[in-house]
Design a protein around this motif. Structure first.
Motif, PDB file in Angstrom:
ATOM      1  N   UNK A 146      29.163 -30.117  35.105  1.00 13.71           N
ATOM      2  CA  UNK A 146      29.773 -28.782  35.135  1.00 13.71           C
ATOM      3  C   UNK A 146      31.225 -28.866  35.613  1.00 13.71           C
ATOM      4  N   UNK A 147      31.470 -29.694  36.624  1.00 10.87           N
ATOM      5  CA  UNK A 147      32.848 -29.896  37.100  1.00 10.87           C
ATOM      6  C   UNK A 147      33.709 -30.539  36.020  1.00 10.87           C
ATOM      7  N   UNK A 148      33.144 -31.504  35.308  1.00  5.37           N
ATOM      8  CA  UNK A 148      33.899 -32.190  34.258  1.00  5.37           C
ATOM      9  C   UNK A 148      34.296 -31.225  33.146  1.00  5.37           C
ATOM     10  N   UNK A 149      33.396 -30.321  32.795  1.00  9.94           N
ATOM     11  CA  UNK A 149      33.695 -29.334  31.755  1.00  9.94           C
ATOM     12  C   UNK A 149      34.421 -28.105  32.316  1.00  9.94           C
ATOM     13  N   UNK A 150      34.587 -28.064  33.639  1.00 12.51           N
ATOM     14  CA  UNK A 150      35.279 -26.962  34.317  1.00 12.51           C
ATOM     15  C   UNK A 150      34.604 -25.619  34.026  1.00 12.51           C
ATOM     16  N   UNK A 151      33.279 -25.612  34.197  1.00  9.74           N
ATOM     17  CA  UNK A 151      32.470 -24.413  33.983  1.00  9.74           C
ATOM     18  C   UNK A 151      31.465 -24.283  35.126  1.00  9.74           C
ATOM     19  N   UNK A 152      30.894 -23.098  35.323  1.00 16.54           N
ATOM     20  CA  UNK A 152      29.841 -22.946  36.333  1.00 16.54           C
ATOM     21  C   UNK A 152      28.588 -23.740  35.940  1.00 16.54           C
ATOM     22  N   UNK A 153      27.838 -24.227  36.922  1.00 19.15           N
ATOM     23  CA  UNK A 153      26.617 -24.982  36.618  1.00 19.15           C
ATOM     24  C   UNK A 153      25.640 -24.219  35.720  1.00 19.15           C
ATOM     25  N   UNK A 154      25.537 -22.936  35.911  1.00 19.20           N
ATOM     26  CA  UNK A 154      24.611 -22.134  35.089  1.00 19.20           C
ATOM     27  C   UNK A 154      25.032 -22.165  33.608  1.00 19.20           C
ATOM     28  N   UNK A 155      26.313 -22.120  33.355  1.00 19.53           N
ATOM     29  CA  UNK A 155      26.813 -22.182  31.980  1.00 19.53           C
ATOM     30  C   UNK A 155      26.463 -23.527  31.360  1.00 19.53           C
ATOM     31  N   UNK A 156      26.612 -24.600  32.143  1.00 21.30           N
ATOM     32  CA  UNK A 156      26.249 -25.922  31.625  1.00 21.30           C
ATOM     33  C   UNK A 156      24.770 -25.966  31.270  1.00 21.30           C
ATOM     34  N   UNK A 157      23.922 -25.371  32.120  1.00 19.85           N
ATOM     35  CA  UNK A 157      22.484 -25.305  31.838  1.00 19.85           C
ATOM     36  C   UNK A 157      22.231 -24.616  30.497  1.00 19.85           C
ATOM     37  N   UNK A 158      22.942 -23.523  30.247  1.00 26.91           N
ATOM     38  CA  UNK A 158      22.773 -22.786  28.996  1.00 26.91           C
ATOM     39  C   UNK A 158      23.236 -23.611  27.798  1.00 26.91           C
ATOM     40  N   UNK A 159      24.288 -24.384  27.971  1.00 28.15           N
ATOM     41  CA  UNK A 159      24.781 -25.248  26.897  1.00 28.15           C
ATOM     42  C   UNK A 159      23.755 -26.328  26.545  1.00 28.15           C
ATOM     43  N   UNK A 160      23.016 -26.791  27.559  1.00 24.07           N
ATOM     44  CA  UNK A 160      22.036 -27.853  27.334  1.00 24.07           C
ATOM     45  C   UNK A 160      20.760 -27.361  26.659  1.00 24.07           C
ATOM     46  N   UNK A 161      20.451 -26.099  26.821  1.00 22.36           N
ATOM     47  CA  UNK A 161      19.194 -25.548  26.307  1.00 22.36           C
ATOM     48  C   UNK A 161      18.926 -25.923  24.849  1.00 22.36           C
ATOM     49  N   UNK A 162      19.888 -25.750  23.922  1.00 18.94           N
ATOM     50  CA  UNK A 162      19.600 -26.061  22.516  1.00 18.94           C
ATOM     51  C   UNK A 162      19.412 -27.556  22.211  1.00 18.94           C
ATOM     52  N   UNK A 163      19.858 -28.427  23.107  1.00 17.36           N
ATOM     53  CA  UNK A 163      19.766 -29.868  22.830  1.00 17.36           C
ATOM     54  C   UNK A 163      18.796 -30.599  23.760  1.00 17.36           C
ATOM     55  N   UNK A 164      18.015 -29.847  24.544  1.00 17.51           N
ATOM     56  CA  UNK A 164      17.085 -30.459  25.502  1.00 17.51           C
ATOM     57  C   UNK A 164      16.137 -31.462  24.853  1.00 17.51           C
ATOM     58  N   UNK A 165      15.579 -31.111  23.702  1.00 16.09           N
ATOM     59  CA  UNK A 165      14.616 -32.006  23.046  1.00 16.09           C
ATOM     60  C   UNK A 165      15.267 -33.312  22.611  1.00 16.09           C
ATOM     61  N   UNK A 166      16.501 -33.249  22.149  1.00 21.89           N
ATOM     62  CA  UNK A 166      17.218 -34.461  21.734  1.00 21.89           C
ATOM     63  C   UNK A 166      17.549 -35.360  22.922  1.00 21.89           C
ATOM     64  N   UNK A 167      17.861 -34.742  24.068  1.00 23.97           N
ATOM     65  CA  UNK A 167      18.277 -35.496  25.253  1.00 23.97           C
ATOM     66  C   UNK A 167      17.148 -36.284  25.891  1.00 23.97           C
ATOM     67  N   UNK A 168      15.977 -35.729  25.883  1.00 25.08           N
ATOM     68  CA  UNK A 168      14.870 -36.366  26.588  1.00 25.08           C
ATOM     69  C   UNK A 168      14.811 -35.869  28.019  1.00 25.08           C
ATOM     70  N   UNK A 169      14.004 -36.528  28.810  1.00 26.47           N
ATOM     71  CA  UNK A 169      13.724 -36.079  30.160  1.00 26.47           C
ATOM     72  C   UNK A 169      14.884 -36.341  31.126  1.00 26.47           C
ATOM     73  N   UNK A 170      15.087 -35.382  32.017  1.00 28.16           N
ATOM     74  CA  UNK A 170      16.097 -35.479  33.084  1.00 28.16           C
ATOM     75  C   UNK A 170      15.388 -36.082  34.299  1.00 28.16           C
TER      76      UNK A 170
END
Length: 71
Positions: A18-42
């Motif tokens: 989130x810091x790297x993209x200069x956005x709030x952590x919640x926004x980063x979470x929302x960005x990840x939602x559509x690609x969660x399956x591709x990413x695999x487990x955190x």
């Protein structure tokens, strides 16, 4: 060859991303939602370097790129 394939990334947690993209952590979470399956487990509260490369490939290069690459 993509520039992302030539860079060595380090394991990175969500708040650092989130810091790297200069956005709030919640926004980063929302960005990840559509690609969660591709990413695999955190696992272990960090994305592994392959996952980091995939995130950068899919979301684009962050403003503060130096936070996620090996120095």
């Amino acid at each position: 060859m993509n520039i992302v394939d030539e860079i060595r990334f380090k394991a990175t947690n969500k708040s650092t991303f989130a810091k790297a993209y200069d956005i709030p952590p919640r926004t980063f979470q929302l960005w990840l939602k559509p690609i969660e399956n591709e990413l695999g487990e955190y696992i272990g509260k960090c994305f592994n370097p392959k996952q980091v490369a995939m995130i950068v490939r899919l979301l684009g290069k962050p403003e503060k790129f130096e936070l996620i690459i090996m120095q």
